[in-house]
Design a protein around this motif. Structure first.
Motif, PDB file in Angstrom:
ATOM      1  N   SER A 165      73.236 131.427 -51.163  1.00  0.00           N
ATOM      2  CA  SER A 165      73.317 132.332 -52.883  1.00  0.00           C
ATOM      3  C   SER A 165      71.645 131.848 -53.319  1.00  0.00           C
ATOM      4  O   SER A 165      71.079 130.863 -52.864  1.00  0.00           O
ATOM      5  N   VAL A 166      71.410 132.730 -53.992  1.00  0.00           N
ATOM      6  CA  VAL A 166      70.238 133.125 -54.822  1.00  0.00           C
ATOM      7  C   VAL A 166      69.676 133.439 -56.174  1.00  0.00           C
ATOM      8  O   VAL A 166      70.564 134.116 -56.357  1.00  0.00           O
ATOM      9  N   GLY A 167      69.703 132.132 -56.610  1.00  0.00           N
ATOM     10  CA  GLY A 167      69.382 132.895 -58.257  1.00  0.00           C
ATOM     11  C   GLY A 167      68.184 133.191 -58.602  1.00  0.00           C
ATOM     12  O   GLY A 167      67.382 133.649 -58.083  1.00  0.00           O
ATOM     13  N   ALA A 168      68.550 134.150 -59.459  1.00  0.00           N
ATOM     14  CA  ALA A 168      67.367 134.573 -60.173  1.00  0.00           C
ATOM     15  C   ALA A 168      65.868 134.072 -60.134  1.00  0.00           C
ATOM     16  O   ALA A 168      65.734 132.728 -60.254  1.00  0.00           O
ATOM     17  N   GLY A 169      64.574 134.911 -60.066  1.00  0.00           N
ATOM     18  CA  GLY A 169      63.254 134.549 -59.651  1.00  0.00           C
ATOM     19  C   GLY A 169      63.178 133.494 -58.736  1.00  0.00           C
ATOM     20  O   GLY A 169      62.002 133.228 -58.513  1.00  0.00           O
ATOM     21  N   GLU A 170      64.436 133.442 -58.031  1.00  0.00           N
ATOM     22  CA  GLU A 170      63.756 132.238 -56.516  1.00  0.00           C
ATOM     23  C   GLU A 170      62.919 133.406 -55.717  1.00  0.00           C
ATOM     24  O   GLU A 170      63.110 134.308 -55.531  1.00  0.00           O
ATOM     25  N   ILE A 171      62.303 132.664 -54.193  1.00  0.00           N
ATOM     26  CA  ILE A 171      61.494 132.864 -53.227  1.00  0.00           C
ATOM     27  C   ILE A 171      62.804 131.572 -52.449  1.00  0.00           C
ATOM     28  O   ILE A 171      62.470 130.478 -52.135  1.00  0.00           O
ATOM     29  N   PHE A 172      63.148 132.230 -51.484  1.00  0.00           N
ATOM     30  CA  PHE A 172      64.328 132.268 -50.540  1.00  0.00           C
ATOM     31  C   PHE A 172      64.340 131.961 -49.331  1.00  0.00           C
ATOM     32  O   PHE A 172      63.826 132.884 -48.884  1.00  0.00           O
ATOM     33  N   GLY A 173      64.044 131.450 -48.814  1.00  0.00           N
ATOM     34  CA  GLY A 173      63.155 131.531 -46.590  1.00  0.00           C
ATOM     35  C   GLY A 173      64.298 131.719 -46.554  1.00  0.00           C
ATOM     36  O   GLY A 173      65.292 130.330 -46.327  1.00  0.00           O
ATOM     37  N   ILE A 174      63.979 131.928 -45.056  1.00  0.00           N
ATOM     38  CA  ILE A 174      65.030 131.996 -43.912  1.00  0.00           C
ATOM     39  C   ILE A 174      64.578 131.684 -42.570  1.00  0.00           C
ATOM     40  O   ILE A 174      63.764 132.759 -42.687  1.00  0.00           O
ATOM     41  N   ALA A 175      64.946 130.586 -41.822  1.00  0.00           N
ATOM     42  CA  ALA A 175      64.036 130.384 -40.735  1.00  0.00           C
ATOM     43  C   ALA A 175      65.098 130.852 -39.432  1.00  0.00           C
ATOM     44  O   ALA A 175      66.179 130.879 -39.471  1.00  0.00           O
ATOM     45  N   GLY A 176      64.764 130.797 -38.730  1.00  0.00           N
ATOM     46  CA  GLY A 176      65.198 130.409 -37.555  1.00  0.00           C
ATOM     47  C   GLY A 176      65.350 131.696 -35.956  1.00  0.00           C
ATOM     48  O   GLY A 176      63.548 132.249 -35.793  1.00  0.00           O
ATOM     49  N   PRO A 177      65.240 130.925 -34.641  1.00  0.00           N
ATOM     50  CA  PRO A 177      64.752 130.701 -33.788  1.00  0.00           C
ATOM     51  C   PRO A 177      64.789 132.550 -33.681  1.00  0.00           C
ATOM     52  O   PRO A 177      65.518 133.434 -34.130  1.00  0.00           O
ATOM     53  N   ASN A 178      63.984 133.258 -31.987  1.00  0.00           N
ATOM     54  CA  ASN A 178      64.481 134.584 -31.485  1.00  0.00           C
ATOM     55  C   ASN A 178      65.749 134.593 -31.722  1.00  0.00           C
ATOM     56  O   ASN A 178      66.656 134.251 -30.945  1.00  0.00           O
ATOM     57  N   GLY A 179      66.509 136.177 -31.914  1.00  0.00           N
ATOM     58  CA  GLY A 179      67.831 136.137 -31.646  1.00  0.00           C
ATOM     59  C   GLY A 179      68.902 135.532 -32.690  1.00  0.00           C
ATOM     60  O   GLY A 179      70.360 135.117 -32.402  1.00  0.00           O
ATOM     61  N   SER A 180      68.220 134.536 -33.141  1.00  0.00           N
ATOM     62  CA  SER A 180      69.528 133.669 -34.658  1.00  0.00           C
ATOM     63  C   SER A 180      70.288 134.706 -34.941  1.00  0.00           C
ATOM     64  O   SER A 180      71.176 134.531 -36.076  1.00  0.00           O
TER      65      SER A 180
END
Length: 245
Positions: A25-40
């Motif tokens: 979940s992402v809160g209002a006003g947040e910057i939420f990052g998503i990472a992972g290797p190629n193909g993830s």
């Protein structure tokens, strides 16, 4: 209450589980990052959240409490959930200003022409494209300028949540630094941002929370510093665990 909720979403292509039971979940006003290797499964996750070009096989996506996973991509966008793509996308035969106008008109249909033009000009100003660039054809822009235009077109829609898919790809170090400032300016306008990126320093600089995917599943999530130090994340990126001291 979270502004964007992803609950147990999954997407398979034949026997390949591209996204497998992912929740966050992402809160209002947040910057939420998503990472992972190629193909993830990172871009596939964005696809099923935005309905472009497909939704999830199962699971729920909620925007401010409203389930949107069964809606079309254009309907989801008009509810306030916009995205950009890994590759710079624009109408190359149209001018910079005309591209921004399309976003402004699409995001809030029925607005007067004057308001649409003001929204387009404001969005271009936010991303740093000056008035002098308004009449240039989009196809004549540099890679960085095209990324800025793609962002401006999304910002002109006046979204509540903006999903950015690898905004730093193909950029030089100075351009990456400029992109960090640009994203912060957008967030300062009250836009919640979910960000996919391979450049971990980019994510660490911007993100308040970080999630790592691997093989379509959540590998780790939490504060960026703790997530990056997780041995499972180190192994996923480097292929080996850190030696014990």
């Amino acid at each position: 209450m979270a502004l964007l909720e992803i609950e147990a979403v999954s997407k398979a292509f034949g026997s390949l589980k591209a996204v497998d039971d992912v929740s966050f979940s992402v809160g209002a006003g947040e910057i939420f990052g998503i990472a992972g290797p190629n193909g993830s499964g990172k871009s596939t996750l964005f696809n099923i959240v935005t309905g472009i070009p497909f939704g999830p096989d199962r699971g729920r996506v909620r925007l401010d409490g409203t389930e949107i996973q069964a809606r079309t991509g254009d309907a989801i966008a008009r509810l306030g959930l916009a995205r950009t793509f890994q590759r710079e996308t624009s109408f190359d035969g149209l001018t910079v200003f005309e591209n921004a106008l399309i976003g402004a008109g699409f995001g809030k249909p029925g607005r007067p022409a004057r308001v649409i033009r003001e929204a387009a000009a404001e969005a271009l100003d936010v991303v740093g494209l000056p008035d002098g660039a308004f009449g240039r054809l989009a196809g004549e822009l540099s890679v960085y300028e095209r990324k800025c235009l793609m962002l401006a077109t999304a910002v002109a829609m006046q979204p509540r949540v903006l999903l950015l898919d690898e905004p730093a790809s193909s950029l030089t170090k100075p351009e990456i630094e400029a992109s960090i400032g640009l994203i912060r300016r957008i967030a300062a306008r009250g836009v919640t941002i979910v960000l996919i990126e391979h450049v971990l320093t980019f994510l660490m600089t911007l993100s308040q929370h970080l999630l790592v995917l691997n093989n379509g599943r959540v590998l780790a999530a939490g504060a960026p510093e703790a997530v990056i130090a997780d041995p499972r994340v180190v192994e996923a990126y480097l292929g080996t665990r850190r030696a014990r001291p």
